[in-house]
Design a protein around this motif. Structure first.
Motif, mmCIF file in Angstrom:
data_model
loop_
_atom_site.group_PDB
_atom_site.id
_atom_site.type_symbol
_atom_site.label_atom_id
_atom_site.label_comp_id
_atom_site.label_asym_id
_atom_site.label_seq_id
_atom_site.Cartn_x
_atom_site.Cartn_y
_atom_site.Cartn_z
ATOM 1 N N VAL A 97 21.231 -17.312 -14.009
ATOM 2 C CA VAL A 97 21.315 -15.976 -13.401
ATOM 3 C C VAL A 97 21.254 -14.906 -14.492
ATOM 4 N N MET A 98 21.967 -15.157 -15.600
ATOM 5 C CA MET A 98 22.002 -14.181 -16.690
ATOM 6 C C MET A 98 20.612 -14.007 -17.311
ATOM 7 N N ILE A 99 19.923 -15.143 -17.523
ATOM 8 C CA ILE A 99 18.587 -15.079 -18.100
ATOM 9 C C ILE A 99 17.643 -14.314 -17.165
ATOM 10 N N GLU A 100 17.753 -14.640 -15.874
ATOM 11 C CA GLU A 100 16.930 -13.968 -14.864
ATOM 12 C C GLU A 100 17.159 -12.447 -14.906
ATOM 13 N N ASP A 101 18.413 -12.052 -15.029
ATOM 14 C CA ASP A 101 18.733 -10.629 -15.093
ATOM 15 C C ASP A 101 18.098 -9.978 -16.309
ATOM 16 N N LYS A 102 18.098 -10.705 -17.405
ATOM 17 C CA LYS A 102 17.514 -10.180 -18.642
ATOM 18 C C LYS A 102 16.004 -10.062 -18.480
ATOM 19 N N VAL A 103 15.386 -11.161 -18.000
ATOM 20 C CA VAL A 103 13.931 -11.211 -17.920
ATOM 21 C C VAL A 103 13.394 -10.189 -16.918
ATOM 22 N N LYS A 104 14.048 -10.115 -15.748
ATOM 23 C CA LYS A 104 13.562 -9.190 -14.718
ATOM 24 C C LYS A 104 14.112 -7.783 -14.914
ATOM 25 N N LYS A 105 14.831 -7.590 -15.997
ATOM 26 C CA LYS A 105 15.417 -6.296 -16.337
ATOM 27 C C LYS A 105 16.387 -5.796 -15.282
ATOM 28 N N ILE A 106 16.954 -6.727 -14.518
ATOM 29 C CA ILE A 106 17.944 -6.342 -13.519
ATOM 30 C C ILE A 106 19.191 -5.810 -14.223
ATOM 31 N N ASP A 107 19.432 -6.269 -15.452
ATOM 32 C CA ASP A 107 20.640 -5.835 -16.160
ATOM 33 C C ASP A 107 20.645 -4.332 -16.437
ATOM 34 N N LYS A 108 19.460 -3.720 -16.440
ATOM 35 C CA LYS A 108 19.379 -2.262 -16.592
ATOM 36 C C LYS A 108 20.239 -1.564 -15.551
ATOM 37 N N ASP A 109 20.172 -2.099 -14.339
ATOM 38 C CA ASP A 109 20.916 -1.491 -13.246
ATOM 39 C C ASP A 109 22.418 -1.549 -13.497
ATOM 40 N N PHE A 110 22.872 -2.654 -14.094
ATOM 41 C CA PHE A 110 24.314 -2.775 -14.356
ATOM 42 C C PHE A 110 24.721 -1.893 -15.530
ATOM 43 N N TYR A 111 23.840 -1.826 -16.521
ATOM 44 C CA TYR A 111 24.164 -1.005 -17.690
ATOM 45 C C TYR A 111 24.216 0.473 -17.341
ATOM 46 N N SER A 112 23.514 0.876 -16.278
ATOM 47 C CA SER A 112 23.557 2.300 -15.937
ATOM 48 C C SER A 112 24.558 2.583 -14.821
ATOM 49 N N SER A 113 25.377 1.584 -14.471
ATOM 50 C CA SER A 113 26.448 1.859 -13.518
ATOM 51 C C SER A 113 27.788 1.723 -14.252
ATOM 52 N N PRO A 114 28.839 2.316 -13.669
ATOM 53 C CA PRO A 114 30.095 2.406 -14.418
ATOM 54 C C PRO A 114 30.878 1.090 -14.495
ATOM 55 N N ILE A 115 30.221 0.012 -14.893
ATOM 56 C CA ILE A 115 30.939 -1.246 -15.096
ATOM 57 C C ILE A 115 30.885 -1.531 -16.590
ATOM 58 N N LYS A 116 32.015 -1.934 -17.138
ATOM 59 C CA LYS A 116 32.083 -2.112 -18.588
ATOM 60 C C LYS A 116 31.239 -3.290 -19.032
ATOM 61 N N ARG A 117 30.695 -3.200 -20.224
ATOM 62 C CA ARG A 117 29.897 -4.294 -20.741
ATOM 63 C C ARG A 117 30.713 -5.571 -20.854
ATOM 64 N N SER A 118 31.969 -5.416 -21.219
ATOM 65 C CA SER A 118 32.809 -6.607 -21.342
ATOM 66 C C SER A 118 33.008 -7.262 -19.972
#
Lengths: 283, 304
Positions: free
Chosen positions: A78-99
């Protein structure tokens, strides 16, 4: 973080093929034993009483030791998929901490590893009983559950460390196939440690998941070993233990369960540290 | 006038390359703001920085009065982003997707349910709310992406090429949704686009090229400044027409055998046509478009 973990769990379990594929190592081992390895062992130890029960528990211990390696690996898909499909962008731009994100990936992998191991354990117990063995007693069951927690904790840290270097789907599936295939060797499951050359034996002994395998064997095989080796001089039992990797010796000293447990805990600590260091450094 | 986004001397260096060079601009609250530029001009870099996703090398950015460097977490709560790529999970339904992402902003269950309902209403997703995101058509996906960006009722909506890759009809309907968000709900909309007709409908346009602002203004201002109206004359007597235009001191260029004359406005075509009547077999008067303005500014076609 809970929301995020829930999402990862949902995504993993909804992808049936990913769930199935995450049990790769388990299937390889079962297939190998069903096809030929099982018969070889049974033939060589025919003289022992209840040898089926003994061998089945040995096999199950191995399965439990590796199940959480490949299932947590699958969970990190799931994590790799988020990275590859750039889904993680959405999480990085919402108020959830990186940790919390890192924690969410780790937590869901850990949980998936535990769930899949428990399922494997339950299925294996049923199989053992159906093929003439006995149920495991309650105390040992509890020990197994605790061991599943501990070994999954460690395997998650190892897998996470490896996965933190991967940036593409292709690399991910290659690495998971290699790990899924080789893990059976490095934990002395395809072939018992005693039948391997000394250098490989050393390799197995320093590979942390092998210690989880040994601990599982010690608990699961306790009862069948008693039955099978009843009335046989104890030196044969000890030889059997060393040969099958129930206990390891290092320079003539037996490695006690406590030492194995400490190895698991120490490995977890080191590799969680390394993974977090590796994952948080990137932006 | 309230400046909801204020960017001063923004600069972004990658290893050897400067993607954004000292850009300054502001966006007024409640306006539709277009950020235009050819591929590789620095559009996505700017939007990634404004969305707190990418660190920048120099300059200052204030969003809703908050310093982007120090208050990125607070800013994340008031912005909604529609990325170029789909960012929802294929295996989950639209409802699950929206509920999960809404959960990143609040843990209040009723609040989440209401927010999802509202976002779905705005984007007209009601009928497909329980279908997996991965099974939706391109246009439906885009609607779901927008619903995701709206799920926490942001003050500013960022859209990175929201209509790229959609068929003309879907593009129109998505565009209408965006326009409505701005006009009805008073949301500030900041978008990057490839389409001139979209830029032409916004309140303010910035054209960026090679990491620098090449032009800015309202679409009308840009059109007046960078494009001109033209008349195209189809000659029946080429030599005669040449002479006539020369006598009137009109500059012209030749294009596909036609004489193209630049005009200050379309009305000025009338005297030119009257004077040239004898030497032409036909004509066409063209008003300057945003496309012309864009080519005028950057010297290149936008859609390649």
């Amino acid at each position: 973080m809970m929301v995020f973990m829930k999402r990862n769990l949902k995504l993993f379990f909804r992808d049936r093929s990913a769930v199935l594929f995450s049990l790769l190592a388990v299937f390889i081992i079962i297939a190998l034993y069903a096809v030929f390895l099982g018969d070889v062992w049974l033939d060589s130890m025919k003289a022992l009483a209840n040898v089926d029960f003994l061998m089945n528990t040995w096999l199950v211990a191995g399965l439990l030791a590796v199940a959480s390696v490949t299932t947590t690996m699958g969970a990190f898909g799931v994590m790799i998929e988020d990275k590859v499909k750039k889904i993680d962008k959405d999480f990085y731009s919402s108020p959830i901490k990186r940790s919390s994100l890192t924690g969410g990936y780790l937590g869901s992998a850990l949980l998936i590893g535990i769930i899949m191991s428990l399922v494997t354990f339950a299925a294996a117990e049923i199989y053992i009983v159906l093929s003439g063995g006995a149920w495991l007693d309650a105390v040992s069951c509890l020990k197994i559950v605790l061991l599943i927690f501990l070994s999954t904790l460690m395997n998650t840290s190892l897998v996470c460390f490896i996965v933190s270097f991967i940036n593409s789907n292709q690399a991910f599936s290659t690495v998971s196939t290699i790990i899924g295939t080789l893990i059976g060797f490095f934990t002395g499951i395809y072939l018992p440690i005693g039948s391997l050359p000394a250098s490989v034996q050393t390799l197995i002994k320093v590979f942390p998941p092998s210690h989880a395998a040994a601990l599982f064997r010690q608990v699961l095989m306790e009862a069948p070993m008693q039955t099978s080796f009843n009335g046989i001089p104890v030196q044969y039992l000890n030889e059997f233990k060393y040969h099958m990797g129930v206990t390891y010796s290092f320079g003539g000293h037996e490695i006690t369960p406590l030492v194995s447990i400490l190895i698991l805990i120490g490995t977890s600590a080191v590799f969680y540290g390394l993974s977090i260091l590796n994952m948080s450094g990137k932006r | 006038m309230n400046k909801i986004i204020e960017v001063t001397n923004l600069r972004k260096n990658y290893d050897s390359l400067t993607a954004v060079k000292d850009i300054s601009f502001y966006v007024e609250q409640g306006k539709l703001f277009s950020y235009l530029g050819p591929n590789g001009a620095g559009k996505s870099t700017t939007i990634d920085i404004l969305c707190t996703f990418l660190d920048f090398s120099g300059g200052e950015v204030y969003i809703d009065g908050l310093d982007l460097r120090r208050h990125s977490q607070a800013i994340r709560k008031i912005i909604g982003v529609v990325f170029q790529d789909s960012i929802l999970d294929d295996l989950l339904t639209v409802r699950e997707n929206l509920t999960l992402r809404a959960g990143l902003y609040t843990s209040d269950k009723t609040e989440i349910r209401n927010a999802v309902y509202e976002a779905v209403q705005t984007t007209e997703l009601g009928e497909i709310i329980d279908r997996p995101y991965g099974k939706l058509s391109g246009g439906q996906r885009r609607r779901a992406d927008i619903a995701r960006a709206l799920v926490h009722k942001p003050k500013i909506l960022f859209l990175d090429e929201p209509t790229t890759g959609l068929d003309p009809q879907t593009r129109k309907s998505i565009w209408n949704t965006i326009k409505q968000l701005q006009s009805k709900n008073g949301m500030t909309v900041f978008l990057t686009t490839h389409y001139m007709e979209e830029a032409a409908e916004s309140d303010y346009v910035i054209v960026i090229d090679h990491g620098e602002i090449a032009a800015k203004g309202t679409p009308a201002e840009l059109k007046t400044r960078y494009s001109s109206d033209t008349v195209r004359l189809f000659a029946s007597d080429e030599a005669g027409l040449r002479q006539l235009l020369h006598d009137q001191k009109l500059d012209f260029t030749m294009s596909a055998g036609e004489f193209v004359v630049k005009l200050p406005d379309t009305m000025s075509a009338i005297p030119v046509l009257e004077n040239c009547q004898t030497c032409i077999s036909g004509f066409q008067v063209l008003q300057g478009t945003m496309d012309d303005a864009f080519i005028g500014i950057t010297g290149k076609e936008l859609r390649e």
